[in-house]
Motif scaffolding. Structure first.
Motif, short mmCIF file in Angstrom:
data_model
loop_
_atom_site.label_atom_id
_atom_site.label_comp_id
_atom_site.label_asym_id
_atom_site.label_seq_id
_atom_site.Cartn_x
_atom_site.Cartn_y
_atom_site.Cartn_z
N MET A 1 24.36 -47.70 -39.96
CA MET A 1 25.46 -46.92 -39.47
C MET A 1 25.85 -45.89 -40.54
SD MET A 1 26.23 -48.33 -36.46
CE MET A 1 27.81 -47.62 -36.12
N ASN A 2 26.44 -44.80 -40.10
CA ASN A 2 26.96 -43.83 -41.06
C ASN A 2 28.11 -44.46 -41.83
OD1 ASN A 2 25.23 -41.69 -40.40
ND2 ASN A 2 26.50 -41.17 -38.63
N PRO A 3 28.27 -44.10 -43.10
CA PRO A 3 29.40 -44.64 -43.86
C PRO A 3 30.71 -44.25 -43.18
CG PRO A 3 27.86 -43.53 -45.31
CD PRO A 3 27.43 -43.23 -43.90
N PRO A 4 31.69 -45.14 -43.22
CA PRO A 4 32.98 -44.84 -42.58
C PRO A 4 33.77 -43.83 -43.40
CG PRO A 4 33.11 -46.91 -43.74
CD PRO A 4 31.67 -46.47 -43.84
N LYS A 5 34.70 -43.19 -42.72
CA LYS A 5 35.62 -42.30 -43.43
C LYS A 5 36.75 -43.16 -43.98
CE LYS A 5 34.79 -38.12 -40.76
NZ LYS A 5 33.62 -38.26 -40.12
N GLY A 6 37.18 -42.86 -45.19
CA GLY A 6 38.25 -43.63 -45.80
C GLY A 6 37.78 -45.01 -46.19
N TYR A 7 38.70 -45.95 -46.16
CA TYR A 7 38.41 -47.32 -46.56
C TYR A 7 38.90 -48.29 -45.50
CZ TYR A 7 37.58 -44.99 -50.96
OH TYR A 7 37.10 -44.15 -51.92
N TYR A 43 26.69 -51.69 -47.95
CA TYR A 43 26.08 -50.79 -46.99
C TYR A 43 26.66 -51.15 -45.64
CZ TYR A 43 22.95 -54.82 -46.60
OH TYR A 43 22.44 -56.09 -46.47
N TYR A 44 26.48 -50.28 -44.66
CA TYR A 44 27.14 -50.44 -43.36
C TYR A 44 26.07 -50.61 -42.30
CZ TYR A 44 30.69 -48.80 -46.43
OH TYR A 44 31.53 -48.68 -47.51
N ALA A 45 25.89 -51.86 -41.88
CA ALA A 45 24.82 -52.15 -40.94
C ALA A 45 25.08 -53.47 -40.24
CB ALA A 45 23.48 -52.23 -41.68
N PHE A 46 24.35 -53.65 -39.16
CA PHE A 46 24.37 -54.94 -38.49
C PHE A 46 22.97 -55.24 -37.97
CE2 PHE A 46 25.43 -51.88 -35.17
CZ PHE A 46 24.68 -52.29 -34.09
N LYS A 57 17.47 -46.94 -27.47
CA LYS A 57 18.79 -46.56 -26.97
C LYS A 57 19.83 -46.61 -28.10
CE LYS A 57 21.95 -47.42 -23.16
NZ LYS A 57 22.20 -48.19 -21.95
N ILE A 58 19.75 -47.63 -28.93
CA ILE A 58 20.68 -47.77 -30.05
C ILE A 58 20.55 -46.60 -31.02
CG2 ILE A 58 21.24 -49.18 -32.08
CD1 ILE A 58 20.43 -51.64 -30.30
N ARG A 59 19.32 -46.14 -31.25
CA ARG A 59 19.08 -45.01 -32.16
C ARG A 59 19.85 -43.76 -31.74
NH1 ARG A 59 12.74 -45.86 -32.38
NH2 ARG A 59 12.68 -47.29 -34.14
N SER A 60 20.09 -43.62 -30.45
CA SER A 60 20.73 -42.40 -29.95
C SER A 60 22.25 -42.50 -29.91
CB SER A 60 20.21 -42.08 -28.54
OG SER A 60 20.67 -43.06 -27.62
N LEU A 61 22.82 -43.63 -30.30
CA LEU A 61 24.26 -43.82 -30.23
C LEU A 61 24.98 -43.11 -31.37
CD1 LEU A 61 24.36 -47.59 -29.24
CD2 LEU A 61 24.72 -45.60 -27.75
N PRO A 62 26.24 -42.74 -31.17
CA PRO A 62 27.01 -42.07 -32.22
C PRO A 62 27.11 -42.94 -33.48
CG PRO A 62 28.21 -42.04 -30.13
CD PRO A 62 27.01 -42.92 -29.94
N ASN A 63 27.01 -42.30 -34.62
CA ASN A 63 27.14 -42.92 -35.96
C ASN A 63 26.01 -43.85 -36.35
OD1 ASN A 63 29.60 -41.63 -36.73
ND2 ASN A 63 30.64 -42.95 -35.27
N VAL A 64 24.97 -43.94 -35.55
CA VAL A 64 23.82 -44.77 -35.91
C VAL A 64 22.88 -43.91 -36.75
CG1 VAL A 64 21.81 -46.03 -35.06
CG2 VAL A 64 24.02 -46.24 -33.89
N ARG A 65 22.61 -44.36 -37.96
CA ARG A 65 21.70 -43.63 -38.86
C ARG A 65 20.26 -43.90 -38.50
NH1 ARG A 65 23.77 -43.65 -44.97
NH2 ARG A 65 22.54 -41.77 -44.98
N TRP A 66 19.94 -45.17 -38.27
CA TRP A 66 18.59 -45.55 -37.88
C TRP A 66 18.61 -46.97 -37.33
CZ3 TRP A 66 16.70 -49.54 -40.93
CH2 TRP A 66 17.22 -49.65 -42.21
#
Length: 114
Positions: A1-7, A43-46, A57-66
């Motif tokens: 996932m893309n890193p979140p904004k803020g904390y 890191y930000y992942a699941f 399909k998951i690859r195309s979702l918002p904020n998904v890096r890979w």
């Protein structure tokens, strides 16, 4: 996932993972049952159990890096260093789930200092 904004709080990150996966699976309940590991500190992942068609399909979702199917990684152990997510709930944070990552970065930091 893309890193979140803020904390954001850890629970917010995990809820974001659930909501993201729910977009592919159709419900948050299905997403909770599919996720088996989350990472919220270094890191930000699941990690989740889905068929390979859903990976695309998951690859195309918002904020998904890979997204990679387990067959590209270690599909026998499914142990990628995250925190266990069991029956839709996070197992309380324990540093041991990140021990490999920490030791690797500590060694790398020492090499860079020399």
């Amino acid at each position: 996932m893309n890193p979140p904004k803020g904390y954001p709080h850890r629970d917010e990150l995990i809820n974001g993972y659930i909501k993201t996966l729910a977009l592919a699976l159709g419900s948050e309940e299905e997403a909770k049952l599919s996720i088996y590991s989350v990472s919220t500190k270094y890191y930000y992942a699941f990690s989740c159990k889905v068929n390979e068609k859903l990976v695309h399909k998951i690859r195309s979702l918002p904020n998904v890096r890979w997204a990679l199917p387990d067959s590209y990684l270690n599909d026998v152990e499914n142990d990628y260093g995250g925190e266990p997510f069991v029956d839709g709930k996070i197992v309380p944070y324990k540093e041991k789930y990140h021990a490999d990552w920490l030791s690797g970065h500590t060694e790398m930091d020492q090499l860079l200092e020399n």
